[in-house]
Motif scaffolding. Structure first.
Motif, PDB file in Angstrom:
ATOM      1  N   LEU A   1      28.492  28.597  40.710  1.00 50.86           N
ATOM      2  CA  LEU A   1      28.737  28.232  39.306  1.00 50.86           C
ATOM      3  C   LEU A   1      28.128  29.284  38.371  1.00 50.86           C
ATOM      4  CD1 LEU A   1      29.658  26.213  37.114  1.00 50.86           C
ATOM      5  CD2 LEU A   1      27.475  25.019  37.409  1.00 50.86           C
ATOM      6  N   ALA A   2      26.887  29.681  38.659  1.00 49.25           N
ATOM      7  CA  ALA A   2      26.229  30.692  37.820  1.00 49.25           C
ATOM      8  C   ALA A   2      26.999  32.024  37.877  1.00 49.25           C
ATOM      9  CB  ALA A   2      24.781  30.890  38.261  1.00 49.25           C
ATOM     10  N   PHE A   3      27.513  32.391  39.061  1.00 50.12           N
ATOM     11  CA  PHE A   3      28.299  33.624  39.198  1.00 50.12           C
ATOM     12  C   PHE A   3      29.618  33.500  38.421  1.00 50.12           C
ATOM     13  CE2 PHE A   3      26.774  36.781  42.457  1.00 50.12           C
ATOM     14  CZ  PHE A   3      25.504  36.269  42.601  1.00 50.12           C
ATOM     15  N   ALA A   4      30.261  32.334  38.518  1.00 50.05           N
ATOM     16  CA  ALA A   4      31.545  32.140  37.814  1.00 50.05           C
ATOM     17  C   ALA A   4      31.318  32.237  36.303  1.00 50.05           C
ATOM     18  CB  ALA A   4      32.151  30.790  38.194  1.00 50.05           C
TER      19      ALA A   4
ATOM     20  N   MET B   1      34.768  28.982  45.408  1.00 48.11           N
ATOM     21  CA  MET B   1      34.442  28.226  44.191  1.00 48.11           C
ATOM     22  C   MET B   1      34.547  29.128  42.957  1.00 48.11           C
ATOM     23  SD  MET B   1      31.695  25.431  43.547  1.00 48.11           S
ATOM     24  CE  MET B   1      31.041  24.953  41.966  1.00 48.11           C
ATOM     25  N   ILE B   2      34.162  30.398  43.111  1.00 48.99           N
ATOM     26  CA  ILE B   2      34.273  31.327  41.976  1.00 48.99           C
ATOM     27  C   ILE B   2      35.753  31.495  41.611  1.00 48.99           C
ATOM     28  CG2 ILE B   2      33.793  33.686  41.178  1.00 48.99           C
ATOM     29  CD1 ILE B   2      31.358  33.690  43.085  1.00 48.99           C
ATOM     30  N   ALA B   3      36.605  31.645  42.638  1.00 47.69           N
ATOM     31  CA  ALA B   3      38.049  31.792  42.388  1.00 47.69           C
ATOM     32  C   ALA B   3      38.603  30.525  41.737  1.00 47.69           C
ATOM     33  CB  ALA B   3      38.773  32.069  43.704  1.00 47.69           C
ATOM     34  N   TYR B   4      38.161  29.370  42.221  1.00 49.46           N
ATOM     35  CA  TYR B   4      38.625  28.077  41.688  1.00 49.46           C
ATOM     36  C   TYR B   4      38.216  27.909  40.221  1.00 49.46           C
ATOM     37  CZ  TYR B   4      38.858  22.966  41.253  1.00 49.46           C
ATOM     38  OH  TYR B   4      39.121  21.698  40.829  1.00 49.46           O
ATOM     39  N   LEU B   5      36.966  28.269  39.919  1.00 48.47           N
ATOM     40  CA  LEU B   5      36.460  28.057  38.556  1.00 48.47           C
ATOM     41  C   LEU B   5      36.992  29.081  37.549  1.00 48.47           C
ATOM     42  CD1 LEU B   5      32.699  27.186  39.313  1.00 48.47           C
ATOM     43  CD2 LEU B   5      34.494  25.616  38.537  1.00 48.47           C
ATOM     44  N   THR B   6      37.243  30.304  38.015  1.00 43.27           N
ATOM     45  CA  THR B   6      37.670  31.353  37.072  1.00 43.27           C
ATOM     46  C   THR B   6      39.183  31.543  37.059  1.00 43.27           C
ATOM     47  OG1 THR B   6      37.487  33.057  38.773  1.00 43.27           O
ATOM     48  CG2 THR B   6      35.534  32.696  37.391  1.00 43.27           C
ATOM     49  N   GLY B   7      39.845  31.100  38.130  1.00 42.05           N
ATOM     50  CA  GLY B   7      41.288  31.341  38.245  1.00 42.05           C
ATOM     51  C   GLY B   7      41.589  32.797  38.599  1.00 42.05           C
TER      52      GLY B   7
ATOM     53  N   THR C   1      41.409  35.920  41.445  1.00 38.60           N
ATOM     54  CA  THR C   1      41.252  36.207  42.876  1.00 38.60           C
ATOM     55  C   THR C   1      39.882  36.848  43.116  1.00 38.60           C
ATOM     56  OG1 THR C   1      43.619  36.420  43.186  1.00 38.60           O
ATOM     57  CG2 THR C   1      42.217  37.527  44.822  1.00 38.60           C
ATOM     58  N   THR C   2      39.177  36.293  44.095  1.00 37.90           N
ATOM     59  CA  THR C   2      37.787  36.700  44.323  1.00 37.90           C
ATOM     60  C   THR C   2      37.585  37.147  45.768  1.00 37.90           C
ATOM     61  OG1 THR C   2      37.032  35.141  42.640  1.00 37.90           O
ATOM     62  CG2 THR C   2      35.378  35.886  44.239  1.00 37.90           C
ATOM     63  N   VAL C   3      37.017  38.324  45.941  1.00 36.90           N
ATOM     64  CA  VAL C   3      36.646  38.800  47.279  1.00 36.90           C
ATOM     65  C   VAL C   3      35.140  38.581  47.423  1.00 36.90           C
ATOM     66  CG1 VAL C   3      36.729  40.714  48.909  1.00 36.90           C
ATOM     67  CG2 VAL C   3      38.449  40.561  47.092  1.00 36.90           C
ATOM     68  N   SER C   4      34.743  37.980  48.543  1.00 38.15           N
ATOM     69  CA  SER C   4      33.316  37.679  48.752  1.00 38.15           C
ATOM     70  C   SER C   4      32.963  37.854  50.227  1.00 38.15           C
ATOM     71  CB  SER C   4      33.020  36.234  48.312  1.00 38.15           C
ATOM     72  OG  SER C   4      33.737  35.342  49.137  1.00 38.15           O
ATOM     73  N   ASN C   5      31.724  37.576  50.567  1.00 40.93           N
ATOM     74  CA  ASN C   5      31.260  37.630  51.960  1.00 40.93           C
ATOM     75  C   ASN C   5      31.553  38.995  52.600  1.00 40.93           C
ATOM     76  OD1 ASN C   5      29.770  36.163  53.719  1.00 40.93           O
ATOM     77  ND2 ASN C   5      31.456  34.969  54.561  1.00 40.93           N
TER      78      ASN C   5
END
Ligand SMILES: Nc1ncnc2c1ncn2[C@@H]1O[C@H](COP(=O)(O)OP(=O)(O)OP(=O)(O)O)[C@@H](O)[C@H]1O
Ligand SMILES: CC(=O)N[C@H]1[C@@H]2OC[C@@H](O2)[C@@H](O)[C@@H]1O[C@H](C)C(=O)O
Length: 392
Positions: free
Chosen positions: A82-85, A134-140, A142-146
């Motif tokens: 959430l904080a990252f988003a 969750m970042i992709a969901y909250l911001t809409g 596309t998020t690359v992670s891990n």
């Protein structure tokens, strides 16, 4: 080497990371063109968003080995995401929206791989919280992670990952360079001049503690009222105790041959407690203690260069929060003698946001199918695509 055709258009990407200092989320909004040798990154906005104090404390406790339940782990993962988003949303205010996020997340545990007999390795283990889905969901977006796990899966350390980005943003046609990150943990990328075969000669590894012990010592010496020594002023008023530095330099990590990686597991609270215990006979003042811990960072970096690099670099460029510690910078310059010590700002890349920029580039490479690891830095047997993609 990959052609730049796929990326003729600029890409607006957000890079996010909170490092081993756990001071907050570094966010960079960048515009990227080119791919590797022609890679160009323009920093449109860079900002650090501090963690809420209670979340920071919970993260530091987990990093120090405190046990938590699965429920608490899930809650912490989501609180970090959430904080990252929010950081991703805020960094875009006043700009055209980004179409990609590269999020490193928050490392809470890192265990390097181990030799397990001839040709065999026990895989490393690394855990970054702040789940990308969750970042992709909250911001809409596309998020690359891990990013680290694909390198770990083939036997690499999964760290350091930034050296490959450093290679394309900070190499020089005629000059060999070390890019020295001074984060919670220190790491370097040694980049020879861009002649034949330069890429295969790049080296990178974690040098050991940088700000992690200094920050913990400041918190301890001020009973928690300060989290770091601004510009190194307090340490500058003290005197390093060299017998202690010599003793601490015998730690086996400093003598391990690269590739190697480390974290707060080795250079955290338990290690600092040992340092304070070792210092008791010397009756050091708080300023002397900080000067001595600063000298450990300096000595470990210089020892690392002299022992493991094929040759000393022609120039050293500092980045990360420790590059703002004037005392640390000055001591490093003294120890490196004739090798000039600058910051990456002076080579055109923000010293404060280079890691965040790097994770924007790594996400962009992931989307273009370009590998992100440098086997000579992570110890992986070959290059791999880094990161998991979550559609926005
Ligand atoms: N003006 C300053 N004077 C002294 N130290 C500073 C200053 N600014 C930042 N720092 C140090 O830099 C630290 C933050 O650095 P940075 O954000 O590069 O770390 P990080 O990204 O968490 O670490 P890592 O690279 O290990 O992941 C702070 O905790 C502090 O110790
Ligand atoms: C496991 C982990 O998070 N490692 C960090 C840490 O912080 C500095 C050093 O140790 C480096 O190896 C790495 O980060 C940077 C971003 C990297 O991968 O290059």
């Amino acid at each position: 080497m990959y052609s730049s055709q796929a990326s003729a258009l600029p890409h607006r990407v957000i890079g996010l990371i909170s490092g081993t200092s756990v001071d907050g989320i570094d966010a960079a909004l960048v515009e990227i063109t080119g791919t590797e040798l022609d890679l160009k990154v323009e920093l449109l906005a860079g900002k650090t968003y501090p963690y809420p104090a209670d979340l920071r404390e919970r993260i530091l406790a987990v990093c120090a080995g405190e046990a938590i339940s699965m429920l608490e782990l899930a809650d912490m993962d989501d609180a970090i995401a959430l904080a990252f988003a929010q950081a991703a949303q805020n960094i875009q205010i006043g700009y055209q929206p980004a179409n990609l996020i590269g999020s490193h997340g928050q490392t809470v545990y890192h265990r390097p791989p181990k030799e397990a007999g001839v040709g065999k390795t026990t895989l490393g283990y690394t855990l970054q919280l702040g789940r990308g889905e969750m970042i992709a969901y909250l911001t809409g977006i596309t998020t690359v992670s891990n990013f680290r796990v694909a390198d770990i899966a083939v036997g690499g350390h999964g760290a350091p990952l930034v050296p490959r980005v450093d290679a394309f943003l900070l190499s020089h046609p005629h000059e060999s360079r070390c890019i020295q990150n001074l984060g919670g943990i220190g790491n370097l990328a040694y980049i020879p001049a861009r002649t034949d075969d330069w890429l295969s000669q790049i080296r990178g590894w974690d040098t050991g503690p940088s700000n992690s012990l200094l920050d913990l010592a400041v918190e301890r010496l001020t009973s928690g009222t300060k989290t770091y020594d601004e510009d190194g002023q307090w340490a500058a008023s003290g005197t390093p105790c060299y017998p202690l530095v010599k003793k601490w330099l015998t730690h086996e990590y400093f003598h391990l041959s690269p590739p190697k990686s480390t974290g707060r597991e080795l250079f955290g609270v338990a290690y600092l407690n040992q340092c304070f215990q070792d210092a008791e006979p010397y009756q050091l003042s708080p300023a002397d203690m900080l000067a001595t811990l600063t000298e450990l960072t300096v000595a470990s970096i210089v020892h690392s260069y002299r022992t493991f690099l094929p040759q000393m670099p022609q120039r050293v460029f500092l980045c990360g929060g420790g590059s703002r510690n004037l005392y640390l910078k000055q001591r490093l310059q003294l120890a490196l003698e004739t090798v000039p010590v600058l910051t990456t700002d002076e080579a055109g890349v923000s010293a404060d946001f280079k890691e965040a920029i790097a994770f924007a580039v790594l996400a962009y490479w992931r989307q273009l199918g370009i590998p992100g690891n440098l086997p000579t830095a992570t110890g992986a047997p070959h290059e791999v695509l880094l990161g998991e993609v979550h559609q926005g």
